[in-house]
Design an enzyme around this catalytic site. Sequence first.
Site, PDB file in Angstrom:
ATOM      1  N   ASN A   1       0.868  -1.181   0.000  1.00 21.74           N
ATOM      2  CA  ASN A   1       0.000   0.000   0.000  1.00 21.74           C
ATOM      3  C   ASN A   1       0.903   1.230   0.000  1.00 21.74           C
ATOM      4  O   ASN A   1       1.518   1.542   1.024  1.00 21.74           O
ATOM      5  CB  ASN A   1      -0.893  -0.044   1.258  1.00 21.74           C
ATOM      6  CG  ASN A   1      -1.725   1.216   1.425  1.00 21.74           C
ATOM      7  OD1 ASN A   1      -1.792   2.059   0.526  1.00 21.74           O
ATOM      8  ND2 ASN A   1      -2.358   1.350   2.583  1.00 21.74           N
TER       9      ASN A   1
ATOM     10  N   LYS B   1       0.035   4.222  -0.221  1.00 22.55           N
ATOM     11  CA  LYS B   1      -0.631   5.392   0.375  1.00 22.55           C
ATOM     12  C   LYS B   1      -0.459   6.611  -0.549  1.00 22.55           C
ATOM     13  O   LYS B   1      -0.454   6.436  -1.764  1.00 22.55           O
ATOM     14  CB  LYS B   1      -0.103   5.627   1.796  1.00 22.55           C
ATOM     15  CG  LYS B   1      -0.187   4.336   2.642  1.00 22.55           C
ATOM     16  CD  LYS B   1       0.025   4.542   4.102  1.00 22.55           C
ATOM     17  CE  LYS B   1      -0.115   3.194   4.815  1.00 22.55           C
ATOM     18  NZ  LYS B   1      -0.068   3.292   6.261  1.00 22.55           N
TER      19      LYS B   1
ATOM     20  N   HIS C   1      -9.463   1.239   5.195  1.00 20.07           N
ATOM     21  CA  HIS C   1      -8.164   1.407   5.864  1.00 20.07           C
ATOM     22  C   HIS C   1      -8.345   2.352   7.044  1.00 20.07           C
ATOM     23  O   HIS C   1      -9.152   3.281   6.990  1.00 20.07           O
ATOM     24  CB  HIS C   1      -7.135   1.972   4.874  1.00 20.07           C
ATOM     25  CG  HIS C   1      -5.747   1.921   5.413  1.00 20.07           C
ATOM     26  ND1 HIS C   1      -5.271   2.850   6.303  1.00 20.07           N
ATOM     27  CD2 HIS C   1      -4.751   1.020   5.222  1.00 20.07           C
ATOM     28  CE1 HIS C   1      -4.027   2.524   6.631  1.00 20.07           C
ATOM     29  NE2 HIS C   1      -3.686   1.423   5.990  1.00 20.07           N
TER      30      HIS C   1
ATOM     31  N   GLU D   1      -6.704   4.770   8.022  1.00 17.76           N
ATOM     32  CA  GLU D   1      -6.502   6.195   7.697  1.00 17.76           C
ATOM     33  C   GLU D   1      -7.764   6.793   7.067  1.00 17.76           C
ATOM     34  O   GLU D   1      -8.047   7.981   7.234  1.00 17.76           O
ATOM     35  CB  GLU D   1      -5.267   6.340   6.792  1.00 17.76           C
ATOM     36  CG  GLU D   1      -3.993   6.142   7.605  1.00 17.76           C
ATOM     37  CD  GLU D   1      -2.829   5.504   6.855  1.00 17.76           C
ATOM     38  OE1 GLU D   1      -2.835   5.487   5.612  1.00 17.76           O
ATOM     39  OE2 GLU D   1      -1.906   5.013   7.543  1.00 17.76           O
TER      40      GLU D   1
ATOM     41  N   GLU E   1      -5.147  -4.791  10.822  1.00 21.11           N
ATOM     42  CA  GLU E   1      -4.101  -3.779  10.996  1.00 21.11           C
ATOM     43  C   GLU E   1      -4.355  -3.016  12.294  1.00 21.11           C
ATOM     44  O   GLU E   1      -5.161  -2.067  12.305  1.00 21.11           O
ATOM     45  CB  GLU E   1      -4.118  -2.789   9.825  1.00 21.11           C
ATOM     46  CG  GLU E   1      -3.783  -3.405   8.488  1.00 21.11           C
ATOM     47  CD  GLU E   1      -3.207  -2.379   7.524  1.00 21.11           C
ATOM     48  OE1 GLU E   1      -2.073  -2.565   7.102  1.00 21.11           O
ATOM     49  OE2 GLU E   1      -3.880  -1.383   7.220  1.00 21.11           O
TER      50      GLU E   1
ATOM     51  N   GLY F   1       2.843   2.399  10.751  1.00 23.76           N
ATOM     52  CA  GLY F   1       3.804   3.480  10.564  1.00 23.76           C
ATOM     53  C   GLY F   1       4.535   3.880  11.836  1.00 23.76           C
ATOM     54  O   GLY F   1       5.176   4.924  11.881  1.00 23.76           O
TER      55      GLY F   1
ATOM     56  N   SER G   1       3.778  -2.025  10.375  1.00 23.02           N
ATOM     57  CA  SER G   1       5.240  -2.067  10.577  1.00 23.02           C
ATOM     58  C   SER G   1       5.891  -3.373  10.141  1.00 23.02           C
ATOM     59  O   SER G   1       6.871  -3.825  10.746  1.00 23.02           O
ATOM     60  CB  SER G   1       5.581  -1.743  12.035  1.00 23.02           C
ATOM     61  OG  SER G   1       5.180  -0.411  12.338  1.00 23.02           O
TER      62      SER G   1
HETATM   63  P1  13P Z   1       3.239   0.496   7.651  1.00 24.88           P
HETATM   64  O1  13P Z   1       3.711  -0.811   7.033  1.00 24.88           O
HETATM   65  O2  13P Z   1       3.947   1.693   7.107  1.00 24.88           O
HETATM   66  O3  13P Z   1       3.192   0.402   9.127  1.00 24.88           O
HETATM   67  O4  13P Z   1       1.713   0.680   7.157  1.00 24.88           O
HETATM   68  C1  13P Z   1       0.829  -0.386   7.273  1.00 24.88           C
HETATM   69  C2  13P Z   1      -0.396  -0.066   6.508  1.00 24.88           C
HETATM   70  O5  13P Z   1      -1.136   0.822   6.870  1.00 24.88           O
HETATM   71  C3  13P Z   1      -0.658  -0.831   5.289  1.00 24.88           C
HETATM   72  O6  13P Z   1      -1.951  -0.609   4.830  1.00 24.88           O
END
Ligand code: 13P
Length: 243
Positions: free
Chosen positions: A10, A12, A98, A100, A168, A174, A206
């Site tokens: 992803n 983002k 997601h 976010e 997640e 992150g 992560s």
């Molecule tokens: P990270 O791998 O940067 O922690 O992000 C995970 C994520 O949100 C994947 O959708």
Amino acid sequence: MTAPKLIVGNWKMNGLQADSRERIEKLAEAVKSAKSGAFDMVLCPPATLIATVGWFLKESSLKWGGQDCHAQPSGAFTGDISAPMLKDLGCAYVILGHSERRQYHKETSEEVLAKAKAAHAAGLVAIICIGETDAERTAGKADAVVSAQLAASIPETATPENTVIAYEPVWAIGTGKVASSDDILKMHALIRGKSKVKSRILYGGSVKSSNAKEILHLANVDGVLVGGASLKADEFMAIAEAS
Ligand code: 13P
């Protein structure tokens, strides 16, 4: 033979045309020389890069997808992208719900369910994300939150083929704070037990090459959803190879 693990990147809101081409080409080359059938790999770039990714990956076994879609197939929804539009760009997958989007766009599980239905109608595999926040875990509510999101986000159109569930934990995204193997085992067992369909279940938060092997070999972990580490071709390939 066990099913190949699903490794999803992803990106983002990252990547411009110039800096992404090299990364996409490098990945396509590396996947070509990987043992065939060893893993399934999917890239979910920002919408502006989907056509570019599609162009570079058209001969590759790598698939690609969007990061969100609207619940309607078309209409007066300025700035939104529909599931048939993603399909039109060769997408096979779409990430939905997601954290976010749940956090910054106030998306509810009911909206995620409607989007997943739209994705299924367009012939896309919906990767439906669920996961608790730090505060919810600290309050001992992680299981209840994840169970409620699961029950409310998966539509009746879901099948094992058209739906992937991604666990997640928000506090692991992150932050470099990966969930412990014990936490992942427990939550994936709970999700497996409560899912109405036997979808693949991914872990995200992560994930990097140094912890991928341990995570990918846990029971009920059918793959990983990778954010930051998927932006480096070598690192992303190393995660896939850990499967
Ligand atoms: P990270 O791998 O940067 O922690 O992000 C995970 C994520 O949100 C994947 O959708």
